[in-house]
Structure formats: structure tokens, C-alpha cells
Scaffold this motif. Sequence first.
Motif, mmCIF file in Angstrom:
data_model
loop_
_atom_site.group_PDB
_atom_site.id
_atom_site.type_symbol
_atom_site.label_atom_id
_atom_site.label_comp_id
_atom_site.label_asym_id
_atom_site.label_seq_id
_atom_site.Cartn_x
_atom_site.Cartn_y
_atom_site.Cartn_z
ATOM 1 N N VAL A 131 86.213 -2.514 57.898
ATOM 2 C CA VAL A 131 86.740 -3.132 56.905
ATOM 3 C C VAL A 131 88.085 -3.795 56.807
ATOM 4 O O VAL A 131 88.156 -4.960 56.390
ATOM 5 C CB VAL A 131 86.888 -1.991 55.522
ATOM 6 N N ARG A 132 88.864 -3.239 57.626
ATOM 7 C CA ARG A 132 90.341 -4.144 57.880
ATOM 8 C C ARG A 132 90.409 -3.939 59.438
ATOM 9 O O ARG A 132 90.047 -2.986 59.984
ATOM 10 C CB ARG A 132 91.381 -3.225 57.126
ATOM 11 N N THR A 133 91.188 -4.625 60.017
ATOM 12 C CA THR A 133 91.718 -4.500 61.131
ATOM 13 C C THR A 133 93.029 -3.877 61.298
ATOM 14 O O THR A 133 94.027 -4.003 60.464
ATOM 15 C CB THR A 133 91.872 -6.154 61.889
ATOM 16 N N PRO A 134 93.450 -3.208 62.552
ATOM 17 C CA PRO A 134 94.978 -2.863 62.924
ATOM 18 C C PRO A 134 95.660 -3.707 62.608
ATOM 19 O O PRO A 134 97.014 -3.875 62.322
ATOM 20 C CB PRO A 134 94.657 -2.365 64.262
ATOM 21 N N GLU A 135 95.429 -5.078 63.190
ATOM 22 C CA GLU A 135 96.229 -6.311 63.095
ATOM 23 C C GLU A 135 96.677 -6.465 61.516
ATOM 24 O O GLU A 135 97.728 -7.008 61.294
ATOM 25 C CB GLU A 135 95.571 -7.614 63.644
ATOM 26 N N LYS A 136 96.087 -6.308 60.778
ATOM 27 C CA LYS A 136 96.068 -6.403 59.195
ATOM 28 C C LYS A 136 97.261 -5.597 59.002
ATOM 29 O O LYS A 136 98.267 -5.538 58.208
ATOM 30 C CB LYS A 136 95.161 -6.346 58.272
ATOM 31 N N PHE A 137 97.228 -4.294 59.263
ATOM 32 C CA PHE A 137 98.069 -3.333 58.969
ATOM 33 C C PHE A 137 99.405 -3.729 59.610
ATOM 34 O O PHE A 137 100.527 -3.456 59.044
ATOM 35 C CB PHE A 137 97.790 -1.831 59.679
ATOM 36 N N TYR A 138 99.585 -3.980 60.991
ATOM 37 C CA TYR A 138 100.719 -4.632 61.671
ATOM 38 C C TYR A 138 101.583 -5.800 60.937
ATOM 39 O O TYR A 138 102.701 -5.793 60.760
ATOM 40 C CB TYR A 138 100.540 -4.889 63.107
ATOM 41 N N GLU A 139 100.631 -6.619 60.490
ATOM 42 C CA GLU A 139 101.309 -7.861 59.493
ATOM 43 C C GLU A 139 101.669 -7.251 58.203
ATOM 44 O O GLU A 139 102.851 -7.834 57.992
ATOM 45 C CB GLU A 139 99.930 -8.679 59.415
ATOM 46 N N LEU A 140 101.157 -6.550 57.616
ATOM 47 C CA LEU A 140 101.602 -5.980 56.239
ATOM 48 C C LEU A 140 102.786 -5.498 56.500
ATOM 49 O O LEU A 140 103.640 -5.546 55.594
ATOM 50 C CB LEU A 140 100.411 -5.164 55.581
ATOM 51 N N PHE A 141 102.893 -4.433 57.586
ATOM 52 C CA PHE A 141 104.343 -3.664 57.474
ATOM 53 C C PHE A 141 105.341 -3.880 58.618
ATOM 54 O O PHE A 141 106.167 -3.131 58.843
ATOM 55 C CB PHE A 141 103.800 -2.216 57.496
ATOM 56 N N GLY A 142 105.132 -5.084 59.063
ATOM 57 C CA GLY A 142 106.145 -5.640 60.126
ATOM 58 C C GLY A 142 106.103 -5.004 61.466
ATOM 59 O O GLY A 142 107.372 -4.583 61.972
ATOM 60 N N ILE A 143 105.189 -4.817 61.982
ATOM 61 C CA ILE A 143 104.962 -4.118 63.221
ATOM 62 C C ILE A 143 104.481 -5.264 64.413
ATOM 63 O O ILE A 143 103.779 -5.798 64.106
ATOM 64 C CB ILE A 143 104.268 -3.012 63.282
ATOM 65 N N ASP A 144 105.388 -5.348 65.157
ATOM 66 C CA ASP A 144 105.037 -6.156 66.325
ATOM 67 C C ASP A 144 104.717 -5.127 67.626
ATOM 68 O O ASP A 144 105.643 -4.834 68.387
ATOM 69 C CB ASP A 144 106.495 -7.018 66.608
ATOM 70 N N VAL A 145 103.498 -5.286 67.823
ATOM 71 C CA VAL A 145 102.915 -4.502 69.094
ATOM 72 C C VAL A 145 103.320 -5.312 70.447
ATOM 73 O O VAL A 145 102.966 -4.302 71.342
ATOM 74 C CB VAL A 145 101.526 -4.095 68.835
ATOM 75 N N VAL A 146 103.581 -6.536 70.493
ATOM 76 C CA VAL A 146 103.815 -7.066 71.802
ATOM 77 C C VAL A 146 105.429 -6.744 72.089
ATOM 78 O O VAL A 146 105.567 -6.054 73.185
ATOM 79 C CB VAL A 146 103.666 -8.597 71.519
ATOM 80 N N GLU A 147 106.129 -6.860 71.139
ATOM 81 C CA GLU A 147 107.668 -6.809 71.521
ATOM 82 C C GLU A 147 108.091 -5.247 71.141
ATOM 83 O O GLU A 147 109.126 -4.981 71.551
ATOM 84 C CB GLU A 147 108.579 -7.756 70.621
ATOM 85 N N LYS A 148 107.173 -4.544 70.703
ATOM 86 C CA LYS A 148 107.348 -3.173 70.384
ATOM 87 C C LYS A 148 108.575 -2.986 69.467
ATOM 88 O O LYS A 148 109.585 -2.266 69.595
ATOM 89 C CB LYS A 148 107.562 -2.245 71.688
ATOM 90 N N THR A 149 108.619 -3.488 68.293
ATOM 91 C CA THR A 149 109.677 -3.538 67.266
ATOM 92 C C THR A 149 109.055 -3.325 65.986
ATOM 93 O O THR A 149 107.969 -3.917 65.671
ATOM 94 C CB THR A 149 110.552 -4.839 67.269
ATOM 95 N N THR A 150 109.713 -3.022 65.051
ATOM 96 C CA THR A 150 109.551 -3.095 63.784
ATOM 97 C C THR A 150 110.481 -3.698 62.797
ATOM 98 O O THR A 150 111.689 -3.721 63.080
ATOM 99 C CB THR A 150 109.141 -1.554 63.129
ATOM 100 N N GLN A 151 109.936 -4.350 61.714
ATOM 101 C CA GLN A 151 110.872 -4.969 60.640
ATOM 102 C C GLN A 151 111.612 -3.871 59.783
ATOM 103 O O GLN A 151 110.831 -2.823 59.585
ATOM 104 C CB GLN A 151 110.180 -5.767 59.712
ATOM 105 N N GLY A 152 112.925 -3.677 60.008
ATOM 106 C CA GLY A 152 113.389 -2.480 59.281
ATOM 107 C C GLY A 152 113.456 -2.501 57.721
ATOM 108 O O GLY A 152 112.942 -3.655 57.160
ATOM 109 N N HIS A 153 114.192 -1.419 57.147
ATOM 110 C CA HIS A 153 114.256 -1.297 55.736
ATOM 111 C C HIS A 153 113.142 -1.454 54.961
ATOM 112 O O HIS A 153 112.942 -1.784 53.758
ATOM 113 C CB HIS A 153 115.295 -2.439 55.264
ATOM 114 N N LEU A 154 111.745 -1.033 55.569
ATOM 115 C CA LEU A 154 110.538 -0.950 54.735
ATOM 116 C C LEU A 154 110.736 -0.281 53.616
ATOM 117 O O LEU A 154 109.783 -0.409 52.662
ATOM 118 C CB LEU A 154 109.522 -0.663 55.901
#
Length: 553
Positions: A488-511
Amino acid sequence: MAGDGERKSRKRRDAAHTSGLPSQVVCTAQGVAASKNSVELGALLSFFVVGLYLYGFWESVLALPDVDTGRRVGINLNLARLESKESLDRSLETDGGDLGTEKHLDVPFATWPVTVRDEANDYETLIHPGDKQTRMQVPKFWSAPLHNKQFFTREMAMKVGTCVEPDPNTGSHVRGDKCPLHQRTIYIAVASYRDFQCRYTVESAAKYPERLRVGIVDQIVEGEDPICNEPIEPCSEKPEQALCKYRSQIDTYKMPAHLSVGPVFARHIGHRLYRGEYYTTQSDAHVTYTLDWDVDIIEQMEATHNEMAVLSTYLTDVQGSIDPAGHSLRTTRPIMCNTYYEGGPQGLHLRHGSQPERRPSIHGTPQLQPWWAAGYSFSRGHFAVNVPYDEHQPMIFQGEEMSIGIRGFTIGYDFYAPERSVCFHHYAVGKNKASREKVKHFWENGNRYAGTGVRAMARLLGIVHMNPEVKPSLWDHVEEDMYGIGGVRTPEKFYELFGIDVVEKTTQGHLCMFVAEQGRMHTEFVKFLRADGMGIDLSKTRFAWVDPNPDEK
């Protein structure tokens, strides 16, 4: 010119004689004698070609899809019209997910009351994921996942879930949403590791205990640890204990403590104990429930109007949270929004940090959040069917919640923080510090199963597309259809929505600014709840969280 023609003709003749194919078919007696080898080879090739044709025809027949239309033989079928308009509309809504190949899936029979003790002669053998040698007899799953990498339909969802009283006309205990709220059954999954408080957790103060069924995975050292399904006091002295009065509604799977490889495998066994209940909940083995918690949490669940809702959170400490009568003293509750990368022996992976606890900013309903928490979860029963714990993840602790949460997201489930807490956790703090610190942990088996966690983490991250730098051939894909992602959805959609970079292993803060403060995530996304209540259609938003204050901690 004539010379060139003769040379070309000679070359063709020479090539024909040196090839493996006959150069001519001879029909005279003399020719048959002279070309015996050529004819035999030709016959063999003919049989070979015919065989390939028949094999291809048979494979084509086997590849035809099963069609269950409810029609009698002899009625004309128009296969192009078998897909409903709703299915066609939803195929346009998918957010890049792989909707898979349609196949017919049946929901198993379910009834009430029920116990796996009636199935003791029908267990199956499972090879222990830690030592790869020990053969364990375990209950079979009630059902394999039913989502089939497609939208989980309301029709299918209504076939999952039992009612205490059967339908007066059909006699079936499966009544869908026609089952009264107070008769809807609840399966409670409890995984315990050598925990003396497990028995106290089972003694929950439900308003309708007759609709509860408890599945305990008790990992103990026999003769040394308390047994979770043994009453706290003798039944002859205190027969009203749940462990006495409702003993038939408690199924326990006892496992020697030395076989414990962490909560994922223990809860995997717990999912095997599920038998089609309407709701399912799981908690740690050291929690205290509030009075009439079953009524409260179902009311909260139904307030979402979302069949795919999962209410989940980290629990508040029990101290100062419940009065002597069992009522909650809290007006705040935690919400899941704080996650970051951490390293360790198993490599970089996401983990949850401490979560903010505050008064809800959304009232009258649970509030949407990105993450799922293992310490407390409440949902419809099909969540346990569609997102089973992966038996091939031994010695995993922090990755457990990422695996279930992201897999559930791809299948179409939505996570909410309860508006009110219905149970509280006994942490090793304050007056509970001394007693809780005496409880052992599965890490005492670390040396016994050294190295298994690294391989398990590679598999966990690979399944949810969180380690793109690792070649897929380097991690274990066994039973990925059973324990993999949805369509139904992709993991990539989850990472895009909530600011997760699985390549650089970082997250957008203050979620948490987006999730918790003023309920912006809830307000933004809940308007996309599908008309039939089968989850939120996130294909209608292109939101992507970016930290507005990247320089601040």
C-alpha cells in the motif's frame, strides 16, 4: 563467376556435413541406409520440440490465476469485470507500493471460547533461530498474513474478530462490526523473561473479563523463577483471582530461559497463540492496568473511525499514576515522535529516545503519530495477522519497533497515541528500583548466541529498505513474504514524510513540533481518512518534514 559459385556451394555442403543438423531428409531405400544417423537425430529433435511445447502449455495452465466468483460452472465469466470499482479506484491511490499478484485468501474459522490447548497434537516444529539446532514444538499461526500486498478490504477485515455471543441467526461468533462493543473479544499478548511481576500483570481489572484471552510466553528457569500462570495466592483462599476464575482463558507457552533470544522471538511465539480475537493488545510483563481498561481503550479505538488504527505508546511510570481504586491520576500521556540513529555492535540503526508527555492537543480521539511502540499496543486483531513478529531476528532489541512499525505502515496501518493511558509501567526507579533491578534480562544469553544479532539486524534493515548500502545478497531473505513489507505504501514514503535519510543515516530534528504541538500531524493527515475507514490515504499529501531549527538541539 562460375568458380565463385562452386566455392560457395562447396562451403555450404561442408558446413552441412560438419554441423549437428541433418542436411536433407532422404526417402529412398538407398538414402535411408546412407543417412541413418541424420534421420535418428532429426527424430530426437522432433520429440524434443514437441516435449517443450507440451511443457510450456502445462506451465501456462498452472500459471492461470484462481478465480473465486461464487458462480456455478457453465455461467459465462468476464474476467475483466471481476475487479470492483473500489479496487480500481484504490489502485490509483497507492503511494508507490507493490500491490503484488492477486490470489485468493481465506480467513480461517474462529470461535469463542478458544484455547491452543485443544491443538496440542497439531503443533509444528520450529528450528531455534539462535543455535539453528534446537527443535521446538510451537503452535501454528491461526492465519498467514491476509493483506496479499494489496489494500486490505473492509470486507476481509470484518471476517477477522470473534464475539462472545454468536449471531442468533447464523450461530457464528464472527459478526463483524455488528458485534456489540462489550462482547468483542480481546487477545492480550505478554512476553515475560524471568519476571516475578508477570502474574500481577495478568490480574488486570477489566470490566468484562469473560471476553479476554491471555497468551503468555514465559521464559523461565524451572524451580527458580515464579511461573506466570500460577495464582499469586492459593485459589482455595482467594478464588476470585483472574488466574483462578478465568484460568481456562489463559494459554501459556513455557520456554527454558537459556533459549531466549530477545523480545522479537518471544513475541513471535505470542503471535502464534492468537486465535482470531476481535482486538489484540500487547504489553510488557510488568505493567498495571487501570479499572475497566477494556471499555476505555475500545472507546478510544472506535473514536478514530479507522479500521487500520493502532494505538501505541511508551508507558508512563506507575508511581503516582493510579489511585487505590484503580483509576488513573494522569491527565497527560506520552506521544511517539523522538527518534534518532545510534551505533553499536549491530551497526547504525534507528532507535526511539525519551518521548514527550503532555496533555493531548487533540480531544475526543487518539492522536496520529509516526511511530509504533512495543511496550503497549492495541489494535484490531488483523494487525497481529498481517504484521507478525519475524522469527528470524534473534538478539534484536532496539530494532523491534522499527521492523513492526515500518512494515505496518507499508501494509496501511496508522499509529495513534491514546488520549488516555489505560496501563502504567513498573520501571526500575523510585520505590521499585531495588526489586526491578533484581530481574534478569535476556542479554545474559549474549555469549551463547554471539553474532546472531548482527545478521538479524542486517535482515531487519534490509526488509524495510533502511540499509541501501548493503547488497541484498548479503542478508537473509527466508520467508520474506511472511515477514516482509506490504504494497500500500513504501518505506521510502515513510522516510520522506518524517525526515529520515537512510543513506546518510540522519534524521531531521524537532519532529515533535509537527507531531505533538497543536496536533499538526493529526490535523494535516486525518482529513485523508478513506470513506470506508480503511486507513489514511497518504498518496494525497506530498508533505516532507524539514527541521525548522537545525542549529538547535
